[in-house]
Design a protein around this motif. Structure first.
Motif, PDB file in Angstrom:
ATOM      1  N   ALA A 156       0.830  -1.208   0.000  1.00 44.21           N
ATOM      2  CA  ALA A 156       0.000   0.000   0.000  1.00 44.21           C
ATOM      3  C   ALA A 156       0.860   1.251   0.000  1.00 44.21           C
ATOM      4  O   ALA A 156       0.490   2.279  -0.588  1.00 44.21           O
ATOM      5  CB  ALA A 156      -0.923  -0.005   1.209  1.00 44.21           C
ATOM      6  N   THR A 157       2.017   1.185   0.651  1.00 38.59           N
ATOM      7  CA  THR A 157       2.937   2.325   0.648  1.00 38.59           C
ATOM      8  C   THR A 157       3.453   2.585  -0.765  1.00 38.59           C
ATOM      9  O   THR A 157       3.521   3.737  -1.222  1.00 38.59           O
ATOM     10  CB  THR A 157       4.105   2.075   1.612  1.00 38.59           C
ATOM     11  OG1 THR A 157       3.593   2.035   2.945  1.00 38.59           O
ATOM     12  CG2 THR A 157       5.151   3.170   1.509  1.00 38.59           C
ATOM     13  N   GLN A 158       3.818   1.526  -1.484  1.00 41.96           N
ATOM     14  CA  GLN A 158       4.306   1.704  -2.851  1.00 41.96           C
ATOM     15  C   GLN A 158       3.222   2.287  -3.750  1.00 41.96           C
ATOM     16  O   GLN A 158       3.482   3.167  -4.576  1.00 41.96           O
ATOM     17  CB  GLN A 158       4.797   0.363  -3.405  1.00 41.96           C
ATOM     18  CG  GLN A 158       6.082  -0.134  -2.765  1.00 41.96           C
ATOM     19  CD  GLN A 158       7.230   0.852  -2.885  1.00 41.96           C
ATOM     20  OE1 GLN A 158       7.411   1.500  -3.920  1.00 41.96           O
ATOM     21  NE2 GLN A 158       7.998   0.986  -1.821  1.00 41.96           N
ATOM     22  N   SER A 159       1.995   1.810  -3.586  1.00 44.36           N
ATOM     23  CA  SER A 159       0.877   2.357  -4.360  1.00 44.36           C
ATOM     24  C   SER A 159       0.699   3.841  -4.058  1.00 44.36           C
ATOM     25  O   SER A 159       0.511   4.661  -4.969  1.00 44.36           O
ATOM     26  CB  SER A 159      -0.400   1.590  -4.024  1.00 44.36           C
ATOM     27  OG  SER A 159      -1.516   2.130  -4.702  1.00 44.36           O
ATOM     28  N   SER A 160       0.779   4.205  -2.784  1.00 48.26           N
ATOM     29  CA  SER A 160       0.605   5.598  -2.371  1.00 48.26           C
ATOM     30  C   SER A 160       1.749   6.473  -2.876  1.00 48.26           C
ATOM     31  O   SER A 160       1.527   7.593  -3.352  1.00 48.26           O
ATOM     32  CB  SER A 160       0.522   5.680  -0.837  1.00 48.26           C
ATOM     33  OG  SER A 160      -0.578   4.962  -0.352  1.00 48.26           O
ATOM     34  N   ARG A 161       2.971   5.990  -2.746  1.00 48.79           N
ATOM     35  CA  ARG A 161       4.124   6.770  -3.211  1.00 48.79           C
ATOM     36  C   ARG A 161       4.041   7.050  -4.705  1.00 48.79           C
ATOM     37  O   ARG A 161       4.315   8.170  -5.155  1.00 48.79           O
ATOM     38  CB  ARG A 161       5.418   6.014  -2.906  1.00 48.79           C
ATOM     39  CG  ARG A 161       5.842   6.053  -1.450  1.00 48.79           C
ATOM     40  CD  ARG A 161       7.075   5.207  -1.234  1.00 48.79           C
ATOM     41  NE  ARG A 161       7.530   5.262   0.155  1.00 48.79           N
ATOM     42  CZ  ARG A 161       8.425   4.426   0.672  1.00 48.79           C
ATOM     43  NH1 ARG A 161       8.950   3.472  -0.094  1.00 48.79           N
ATOM     44  NH2 ARG A 161       8.779   4.540   1.931  1.00 48.79           N
ATOM     45  N   LYS A 162       3.681   6.038  -5.456  1.00 47.57           N
ATOM     46  CA  LYS A 162       3.618   6.212  -6.908  1.00 47.57           C
ATOM     47  C   LYS A 162       2.560   7.234  -7.292  1.00 47.57           C
ATOM     48  O   LYS A 162       2.752   8.036  -8.210  1.00 47.57           O
ATOM     49  CB  LYS A 162       3.352   4.868  -7.587  1.00 47.57           C
ATOM     50  CG  LYS A 162       4.531   3.911  -7.521  1.00 47.57           C
ATOM     51  CD  LYS A 162       4.184   2.528  -8.071  1.00 47.57           C
ATOM     52  CE  LYS A 162       5.366   1.572  -7.925  1.00 47.57           C
ATOM     53  NZ  LYS A 162       5.035   0.204  -8.416  1.00 47.57           N
ATOM     54  N   VAL A 222       1.296   4.830   3.300  1.00 46.29           N
ATOM     55  CA  VAL A 222       1.344   6.276   3.077  1.00 46.29           C
ATOM     56  C   VAL A 222       2.503   6.589   2.154  1.00 46.29           C
ATOM     57  O   VAL A 222       3.606   6.065   2.329  1.00 46.29           O
ATOM     58  CB  VAL A 222       1.505   7.039   4.414  1.00 46.29           C
ATOM     59  CG1 VAL A 222       1.753   8.528   4.154  1.00 46.29           C
ATOM     60  CG2 VAL A 222       0.276   6.855   5.282  1.00 46.29           C
ATOM     61  N   GLY A 223       2.246   7.454   1.182  1.00 48.16           N
ATOM     62  CA  GLY A 223       3.301   7.898   0.281  1.00 48.16           C
ATOM     63  C   GLY A 223       3.293   9.404   0.156  1.00 48.16           C
ATOM     64  O   GLY A 223       2.241  10.009  -0.080  1.00 48.16           O
TER      65      GLY A 223
END
Length: 325
Positions: free
Chosen positions: A227-233, A306-307
């Motif tokens: 979920a962090t990678q999805s948010s960061r992107k 979170v990103g």
């Protein structure tokens, strides 16, 4: 000649979505270890935080409340010593050159807040102090446009920000105290664009979410790297392509992006925010929006990512939160 700009662009939007899928969860979890490996939690008295003062030494801090669980970067030139072992007593202490220069808590009061405490109301602040209208950074005046969600006062060589819950009669829910010298010497209101700063802001936002959930007797959300990678992107995409929306320019939804990260979910949600100068300001702004608040306090969630991205987009800072179960 001074240039006048608006301080803190408050742009937030939420997206709540239900989808039920009969499949197993695919989740990656990361445990963030304490910076100090020899912490003896039995010797920590978190309640002593209320007596920590601006100007205290690092040795005084450690001797009174113990060693932190993590040391983070901030938007200033100090490090946050993060105390999140007990989220019912969550606080952070800013340290620069082994001196205490800043304090934040949404749980424990401080002797540095001029006898105004968590649970008091906005009226008490305004009855006793006149909030500042702008921050001067170099030759630029940054107008403070808080939309009534917080006030900043300058008193006794420090700046104190009181954050209000506009959905609970403007009750004070947290505060931040910063040494006047630290604030005045900072030439920008936005954090530096570095990997360490962004990672720190992400972890702080997760702590803020979870400490808020604990105060509301909800489960603590587990960290999800996917979920962090999805948010960061998504935050990077919004910044680099200068847009602000849940759907990206390919018309992919938050849930399309989660699936790309192999996240299978039965219930998912996303919050985005832009323009806030730190995770503290972003979190408090999100909590004052009922849609975002519904995600932050959602009882159907188990995982959080979170990103955060910092750059030259319109809003300078971009925050994405992905929730799911």
């Amino acid at each position: 000649m001074e240039k006048l700009v608006v301080f803190i662009l408050i742009c937030t939007t939420s997206y709540l979505y239900n989808e039920f899928i009969n499949s197993e969860y695919v989740v990656e979890e990361v445990n963030h270890k304490a910076t100090f490996n020899d912490i003896n939690f039995e010797n920590i008295n978190l309640n002593n935080y209320q007596n920590i003062k601006i100007g205290d030494t690092l040795d005084t801090l450690i001797s009174k409340v113990g060693k932190p669980q993590r040391i983070d970067k901030s938007e200033y030139d100090f490090d946050w010593y993060v105390y999140n072992k007990d989220l019912e007593k969550f606080f952070m202490v800013g340290v620069n050159n082994e001196k205490v220069v800043s304090l934040y808590s949404n749980s424990i009061n401080s002797l540095e807040t001029e006898s105004i405490y968590i649970g008091d109301y906005k009226e008490k602040v305004l009855d006793n102090f006149r909030p500042i209208k702008y921050k001067l950074k170099g030759n630029i005046r940054y107008k403070i446009d808080s939309k009534g969600e917080y006030d900043i006062i300058k008193v006794n060589n420090k700046y104190i920000t009181f954050f209000y819950d506009i959905h609970d009669n403007n009750k004070i829910v947290s505060y931040q105290v910063i040494d006047k010298k630290i604030e005045d010497k900072t030439n920008d209101i936005y954090p530096k664009n570095s990997v360490d700063v962004k990672k720190s802001l992400e972890l702080q936002m997760i702590d803020l979410i979870n400490s808020t959930r604990v105060k509301n007797k909800l489960n603590i959300l587990e960290y999800s790297e996917s979920a962090t990678q999805s948010s960061r992107k998504h935050s990077f995409d919004m910044m680099s392509n200068n847009f602000f929306n849940h759907n990206n320019l390919k018309n992919e939804t938050p849930f399309d992006r989660m699936r790309k990260e192999n996240i299978n979910y039965s219930y998912a949600g996303e919050n985005i925010a832009g323009g806030q100068t730190s995770s503290i300001y972003a979190h408090e702004a999100l909590m004052n929006s009922l849609g975002h608040r519904k995600n932050i306090l959602g009882n159907n969630y188990k995982y959080i990512g979170v990103g955060i991205e910092i750059g030259d987009g319109t809003y300078k800072t971009y925050y994405t939160q992905n929730y799911y179960q």
